[in-house]
Each structure stands twice: as structure tokens, then as C-alpha cells.
Motif scaffolding. Sequence first.
Motif, PDB file in Angstrom:
ATOM      1  N   ILE A 161     -12.484   2.212  10.801  1.00 45.83           N
ATOM      2  CA  ILE A 161     -12.192   1.868   9.409  1.00 45.83           C
ATOM      3  C   ILE A 161     -10.725   2.131   9.132  1.00 45.83           C
ATOM      4  CG2 ILE A 161     -12.556   2.564   6.991  1.00 45.83           C
ATOM      5  CD1 ILE A 161     -14.895   0.983   7.893  1.00 45.83           C
ATOM      6  N   ASN A 162     -10.072   1.157   8.516  1.00 44.02           N
ATOM      7  CA  ASN A 162      -8.718   1.316   7.991  1.00 44.02           C
ATOM      8  C   ASN A 162      -8.824   1.248   6.481  1.00 44.02           C
ATOM      9  OD1 ASN A 162      -6.818   1.046  10.423  1.00 44.02           O
ATOM     10  ND2 ASN A 162      -8.265  -0.630  10.691  1.00 44.02           N
ATOM     11  N   ASP A 201      -9.882  10.234   1.681  1.00 44.20           N
ATOM     12  CA  ASP A 201      -9.554  11.627   1.399  1.00 44.20           C
ATOM     13  C   ASP A 201      -8.331  12.060   2.209  1.00 44.20           C
ATOM     14  OD1 ASP A 201     -10.172  14.047  -0.017  1.00 44.20           O
ATOM     15  OD2 ASP A 201     -11.009  14.859   1.830  1.00 44.20           O
ATOM     16  N   GLU A 202      -8.278  11.663   3.468  1.00 42.01           N
ATOM     17  CA  GLU A 202      -7.126  11.992   4.313  1.00 42.01           C
ATOM     18  C   GLU A 202      -5.859  11.321   3.782  1.00 42.01           C
ATOM     19  OE1 GLU A 202      -5.903  11.098   8.864  1.00 42.01           O
ATOM     20  OE2 GLU A 202      -7.841  12.105   8.593  1.00 42.01           O
ATOM     21  N   ALA A 207       0.845  -1.201   0.000  1.00 42.25           N
ATOM     22  CA  ALA A 207       0.000   0.000   0.000  1.00 42.25           C
ATOM     23  C   ALA A 207       0.879   1.249   0.000  1.00 42.25           C
ATOM     24  CB  ALA A 207      -0.911  -0.001   1.225  1.00 42.25           C
ATOM     25  N   SER A 208       0.434   2.261  -0.708  1.00 41.90           N
ATOM     26  CA  SER A 208       1.111   3.564  -0.693  1.00 41.90           C
ATOM     27  C   SER A 208       0.843   4.287   0.615  1.00 41.90           C
ATOM     28  CB  SER A 208       0.618   4.434  -1.851  1.00 41.90           C
ATOM     29  OG  SER A 208       0.819   3.796  -3.078  1.00 41.90           O
ATOM     30  N   GLY A 209      -0.274   3.963   1.240  1.00 38.44           N
ATOM     31  CA  GLY A 209      -0.633   4.577   2.501  1.00 38.44           C
ATOM     32  C   GLY A 209      -1.825   3.885   3.126  1.00 38.44           C
ATOM     33  N   VAL A 210      -1.944   4.032   4.444  1.00 32.87           N
ATOM     34  CA  VAL A 210      -3.063   3.484   5.201  1.00 32.87           C
ATOM     35  C   VAL A 210      -3.509   4.543   6.199  1.00 32.87           C
ATOM     36  CG1 VAL A 210      -3.834   1.661   6.772  1.00 32.87           C
ATOM     37  CG2 VAL A 210      -2.106   1.137   5.033  1.00 32.87           C
TER      38      VAL A 210
END
Length: 151
Positions: free
Chosen positions: A45-46, A139-140, A30-33
Amino acid sequence: MGLAKLNQLYREVILDHAQHPRNRGELTNASGVVELRNPTCGDVINVAAQLKDGKIAALKFTGSGCTISQASASLMTTVLVNQPVQRARELIMAFSHLISGETISDQDDDDLGDAALVGSVAEFPARIKCAALAWHALDELLDQKGDDHHD
């Protein structure tokens, strides 16, 4: 479509996505979580995304919560995977407007697909945060990644 049929379709889609969530699970590479919590009802929620060449190449979620939060997360992943990041951000905003009771463009409504059915949650203000949780998390995540979409 009549109101009764629309309500039935809403229930069917929400229950189907809650009971058989799409794209639920961990995302390797993943690029981000981002993890978000709704302290009002306890939803967690993750959201994990893999960004590649300016697009959301993969999108998954984990977590626990009410039927609406889980179904909305599932619907979000089906709508936004493979979308260019900019268009995904536009659809996140459109979804936010929709669940707040605002009107959105026909194009946004079409592009949101079944996720647009969640817009009727606007009639239940206490449930808006449940529906929005995963969308806010993505969005974050996109905010955190900025213009670095070439992982």
C-alpha cells in the motif's frame, strides 16, 4: 441488527470498496507518501496525503493486495479526508483498537462509519495486518510530517 444481517452488510461494504475503491490513484502535490508492505501475504500500500491548515485536505492510495487490504484503504480515505490531523490520528488509533477486538467509544464508532464494519476482522487474527496496513501507513506519514501541517 442481527448477526446474519451484519455479516451480509460487512460483505457488501468490503466487496463494494474492493471492487470500486474510492480515492485510488496518485496524488499530485502530496505533502508525503508512505509505502508499507505486509510480507505475510504480499500486500503493498502506498498512501499519499496532502496536509493543509491542520487538516487532511486530500488522501489517496495505490498498491495491490487482498480484498480486505484494498477495501480498508478505500474506507480509510473516505473516513479521514477533510479530518483535522489530530482527529484523524484518534480515529486511526480507534480503528486499531477495533480490529484488535477492543471496544471503542460510540463517537469513534460513529465517526468511523462503514470502516467500523472492518472491526469484525478481529475474529481472524491473520487478517488484522491486512486491514491495518493503510491505516498504519497514514499514521507513519503523519508521524513523519510532525507538526508541519501547513503545506
